[in-house]
Design a protein around this motif. Structure first.
Motif, PDB file in Angstrom:
ATOM      1  N   VAL A 101      47.460  58.012  83.715  1.00 29.08           N
ATOM      2  CA  VAL A 101      47.635  59.466  83.840  1.00 29.08           C
ATOM      3  C   VAL A 101      46.468  60.180  83.158  1.00 29.08           C
ATOM      4  CG1 VAL A 101      49.009  61.356  82.809  1.00 29.08           C
ATOM      5  CG2 VAL A 101      50.171  59.515  84.043  1.00 29.08           C
ATOM      6  N   ARG A 102      46.015  61.249  83.769  1.00 31.20           N
ATOM      7  CA  ARG A 102      45.052  62.141  83.105  1.00 31.20           C
ATOM      8  C   ARG A 102      45.656  63.531  83.026  1.00 31.20           C
ATOM      9  NH1 ARG A 102      39.654  62.904  86.282  1.00 31.20           N
ATOM     10  NH2 ARG A 102      40.981  64.388  87.387  1.00 31.20           N
ATOM     11  N   LYS A 103      45.458  64.193  81.898  1.00 32.37           N
ATOM     12  CA  LYS A 103      45.908  65.580  81.763  1.00 32.37           C
ATOM     13  C   LYS A 103      44.690  66.510  81.822  1.00 32.37           C
ATOM     14  CE  LYS A 103      50.367  64.848  79.534  1.00 32.37           C
ATOM     15  NZ  LYS A 103      51.094  64.741  78.247  1.00 32.37           N
ATOM     16  N   ASN A 104      44.923  67.746  82.221  1.00 34.47           N
ATOM     17  CA  ASN A 104      43.803  68.662  82.457  1.00 34.47           C
ATOM     18  C   ASN A 104      43.299  69.321  81.158  1.00 34.47           C
ATOM     19  OD1 ASN A 104      45.580  70.762  81.910  1.00 34.47           O
ATOM     20  ND2 ASN A 104      45.941  71.268  84.055  1.00 34.47           N
ATOM     21  N   ALA A 105      42.218  70.071  81.293  1.00 35.00           N
ATOM     22  CA  ALA A 105      41.582  70.687  80.122  1.00 35.00           C
ATOM     23  C   ALA A 105      42.525  71.643  79.396  1.00 35.00           C
ATOM     24  CB  ALA A 105      40.299  71.402  80.542  1.00 35.00           C
ATOM     25  N   ALA A 106      43.413  72.298  80.138  1.00 39.13           N
ATOM     26  CA  ALA A 106      44.352  73.246  79.514  1.00 39.13           C
ATOM     27  C   ALA A 106      45.283  72.525  78.531  1.00 39.13           C
ATOM     28  CB  ALA A 106      45.175  73.960  80.595  1.00 39.13           C
ATOM     29  N   TRP A 107      45.663  71.306  78.870  1.00 34.57           N
ATOM     30  CA  TRP A 107      46.501  70.520  77.952  1.00 34.57           C
ATOM     31  C   TRP A 107      45.762  70.251  76.645  1.00 34.57           C
ATOM     32  CZ3 TRP A 107      51.407  68.996  77.288  1.00 34.57           C
ATOM     33  CH2 TRP A 107      51.644  67.980  76.362  1.00 34.57           C
ATOM     34  N   TRP A 108      44.525  69.791  76.764  1.00 36.28           N
ATOM     35  CA  TRP A 108      43.776  69.358  75.586  1.00 36.28           C
ATOM     36  C   TRP A 108      43.296  70.534  74.749  1.00 36.28           C
ATOM     37  CZ3 TRP A 108      45.128  64.867  74.312  1.00 36.28           C
ATOM     38  CH2 TRP A 108      45.432  63.907  75.298  1.00 36.28           C
ATOM     39  N   ALA A 109      43.283  71.720  75.339  1.00 33.52           N
ATOM     40  CA  ALA A 109      42.881  72.915  74.578  1.00 33.52           C
ATOM     41  C   ALA A 109      44.042  73.462  73.740  1.00 33.52           C
ATOM     42  CB  ALA A 109      42.375  73.996  75.531  1.00 33.52           C
ATOM     43  N   CYS A 143      43.410  56.314  76.061  1.00 37.37           N
ATOM     44  CA  CYS A 143      42.056  56.028  76.566  1.00 37.37           C
ATOM     45  C   CYS A 143      41.050  57.113  76.180  1.00 37.37           C
ATOM     46  CB  CYS A 143      42.048  55.962  78.082  1.00 37.37           C
ATOM     47  SG  CYS A 143      43.443  55.117  78.821  1.00 37.37           S
ATOM     48  N   ARG A 144      41.531  58.320  75.949  1.00 31.25           N
ATOM     49  CA  ARG A 144      40.646  59.491  75.849  1.00 31.25           C
ATOM     50  C   ARG A 144      39.630  59.392  74.717  1.00 31.25           C
ATOM     51  NH1 ARG A 144      40.196  64.948  76.864  1.00 31.25           N
ATOM     52  NH2 ARG A 144      39.849  66.236  75.032  1.00 31.25           N
ATOM     53  N   ASP A 145      40.027  58.804  73.585  1.00 33.98           N
ATOM     54  CA  ASP A 145      39.110  58.714  72.444  1.00 33.98           C
ATOM     55  C   ASP A 145      38.511  57.320  72.295  1.00 33.98           C
ATOM     56  OD1 ASP A 145      39.559  61.348  71.906  1.00 33.98           O
ATOM     57  OD2 ASP A 145      41.065  60.986  70.361  1.00 33.98           O
ATOM     58  N   LEU A 146      38.813  56.446  73.259  1.00 40.19           N
ATOM     59  CA  LEU A 146      38.238  55.102  73.279  1.00 40.19           C
ATOM     60  C   LEU A 146      36.905  55.120  74.005  1.00 40.19           C
ATOM     61  CD1 LEU A 146      38.582  51.993  72.868  1.00 40.19           C
ATOM     62  CD2 LEU A 146      39.906  51.975  74.998  1.00 40.19           C
ATOM     63  N   ASP A 147      36.840  55.944  75.026  1.00 43.68           N
ATOM     64  CA  ASP A 147      35.647  56.005  75.873  1.00 43.68           C
ATOM     65  C   ASP A 147      35.581  57.421  76.443  1.00 43.68           C
ATOM     66  OD1 ASP A 147      33.710  55.872  77.806  1.00 43.68           O
ATOM     67  OD2 ASP A 147      34.706  54.344  79.017  1.00 43.68           O
ATOM     68  N   ASN A 149      34.006  58.525  78.739  1.00 45.40           N
ATOM     69  CA  ASN A 149      33.918  58.525  80.200  1.00 45.40           C
ATOM     70  C   ASN A 149      35.160  57.929  80.860  1.00 45.40           C
ATOM     71  OD1 ASN A 149      31.175  59.498  80.107  1.00 45.40           O
ATOM     72  ND2 ASN A 149      30.597  57.448  79.437  1.00 45.40           N
ATOM     73  N   ALA A 150      36.194  57.700  80.092  1.00 41.91           N
ATOM     74  CA  ALA A 150      37.395  57.070  80.643  1.00 41.91           C
ATOM     75  C   ALA A 150      37.969  57.917  81.782  1.00 41.91           C
ATOM     76  CB  ALA A 150      38.443  56.887  79.550  1.00 41.91           C
ATOM     77  N   PRO A 151      38.410  57.265  82.860  1.00 42.20           N
ATOM     78  CA  PRO A 151      38.921  58.012  84.018  1.00 42.20           C
ATOM     79  C   PRO A 151      40.354  58.518  83.833  1.00 42.20           C
ATOM     80  CG  PRO A 151      38.949  55.655  84.456  1.00 42.20           C
ATOM     81  CD  PRO A 151      38.297  55.826  83.115  1.00 42.20           C
ATOM     82  N   PHE A 152      41.037  58.028  82.795  1.00 39.72           N
ATOM     83  CA  PHE A 152      42.407  58.462  82.506  1.00 39.72           C
ATOM     84  C   PHE A 152      42.530  58.735  81.001  1.00 39.72           C
ATOM     85  CE2 PHE A 152      42.689  55.837  86.317  1.00 39.72           C
ATOM     86  CZ  PHE A 152      43.423  56.648  87.156  1.00 39.72           C
ATOM     87  N   ASP A 153      43.542  59.491  80.629  1.00 39.51           N
ATOM     88  CA  ASP A 153      43.795  59.752  79.207  1.00 39.51           C
ATOM     89  C   ASP A 153      44.788  58.753  78.612  1.00 39.51           C
ATOM     90  OD1 ASP A 153      42.120  61.991  79.147  1.00 39.51           O
ATOM     91  OD2 ASP A 153      43.732  63.326  79.805  1.00 39.51           O
ATOM     92  N   PHE A 154      45.702  58.271  79.448  1.00 37.85           N
ATOM     93  CA  PHE A 154      46.765  57.363  79.004  1.00 37.85           C
ATOM     94  C   PHE A 154      47.012  56.307  80.066  1.00 37.85           C
ATOM     95  CE2 PHE A 154      47.855  61.724  77.801  1.00 37.85           C
ATOM     96  CZ  PHE A 154      47.879  61.622  76.427  1.00 37.85           C
ATOM     97  N   ILE A 155      47.451  55.151  79.618  1.00 40.51           N
ATOM     98  CA  ILE A 155      47.985  54.127  80.521  1.00 40.51           C
ATOM     99  C   ILE A 155      49.325  53.703  79.923  1.00 40.51           C
ATOM    100  CG2 ILE A 155      47.675  51.822  81.503  1.00 40.51           C
ATOM    101  CD1 ILE A 155      44.614  52.189  80.778  1.00 40.51           C
TER     102      ILE A 155
END
Lengths: 195, 195
Positions: A101-109, A143-147, A149-155
């Protein structure tokens, strides 16, 4: 306060898609955003190796994630989770799912209190997961702080018995109907069966 | 809700210790845990490169970290921080400090509400930092989920004018006297001056 360096616990996991592997793909569905190439099998490789490995020869793709500290769970919830949940690798859990799953910029802000508000007060994410314990076992990888360039935030990796497949379908449907899921901009649901 | 993939913002930073570099080491102190080899200069290299780079030839050591979403700050605090803080790279900020910190297993075993309780309700970490704005500019980098073998959990980079050195000493002293700091089991304070 000093404390000895703790014994390293493996936190890094790779999910390798290829033609062969313990977990055979039975179904794959892209719910939102770009899909992943179809694969026949997924291998889960654990190892406290250096981050960001090359894709192994013969693999179609790989994803990697790292288990980490709790980001939202509070003590009372944790106590209940620990009392109810069971681990991965149960003999009768011959079904699995991997859902990146990837979440959008609004989530991370959002700030911490705002994200907790959406995740639990509005969406009951933790409470919903609790209702499916111990049938549905899970492990969350970040995944987000591991890489960067990761294509997803979570697995998230799930395991359950074949007769609990409908229960698992209910769980993911319930989560996808929440306000939290309006922030999800990429999600793929891959179902697996142990060979 | 779908949204376009955001333009990549660099989040990954490397801190390379060697004989030469923009920032000359003026003082280095190991406060708790194992020290780092003494270095003459530190270079800060930004780049959204693959994580976990080899140490460059000629370097004594390098640390790397990644900027990330807020872990504790709440919206009212964020609004006040954004209104008061200034960015890195100010012309008169010719002093800097790099302070890598590791927290112990007891810290990471706490749930989110327990860590926030220690960090802010007991230790006033965010409120203390606020008192030193805008004089002391900072950027926090996370290491723990970037590399499971990382020697530190966080690297904070600070910049300030030479006349604010005492103010900066006050800030780090105040933080080190808090309950939060009883969880710190490795900390090195390296002071720098722009060449």
């Amino acid at each position: 306060m000093t404390s000895p360096t703790p014994t390293p616990v493996n936190r890094l996991f790779r999910f390798i898609a290829s033609d062969t592997g313990l977990w055979q793909v039975t179904k794959a569905q892209c719910l939102v955003g770009e899909s992943l190439p179809a694969a026949t099998a997924i291998s889960v490789v654990a190892g406290n190796i250096q981050a960001v490995q090359e894709v192994p020869a013969g693999a179609m793709w790989q994803l990697q994630g790292i288990t980490s500290n709790e980001r939202y769970v509070q003590r009372a919830e944790k106590t209940e989770l620990v009392a109810k949940q069971e681990g991965l690798g149960r003999a009768d859990s011959s079904c699995a799912a991997i859902i990146p799953v990837r979440k959008n910029a609004a989530w991370w802000a959002m700030t911490q209190d705002e994200r907790r508000e959406v995740l639990e007060a509005q969406s009951h994410h933790i409470a919903i997961g609790m209702r499916y314990l111990p049938a549905i076992a899970r492990r969350l990888h970040h995944c987000r702080d591991l890489d960067p360039n990761a294509p997803f935030d979570f697995i998230t990796w799930f395991e359950f018995a074949p007769q609990d497949t409908t229960l698992f379908d209910d769980l993911v449907s319930a989560l996808r109907a929440t306000p939290e899921w309006t922030f999800v901009d990429r999600e793929i649901d891959i179902r697996l069966s142990r060979a």
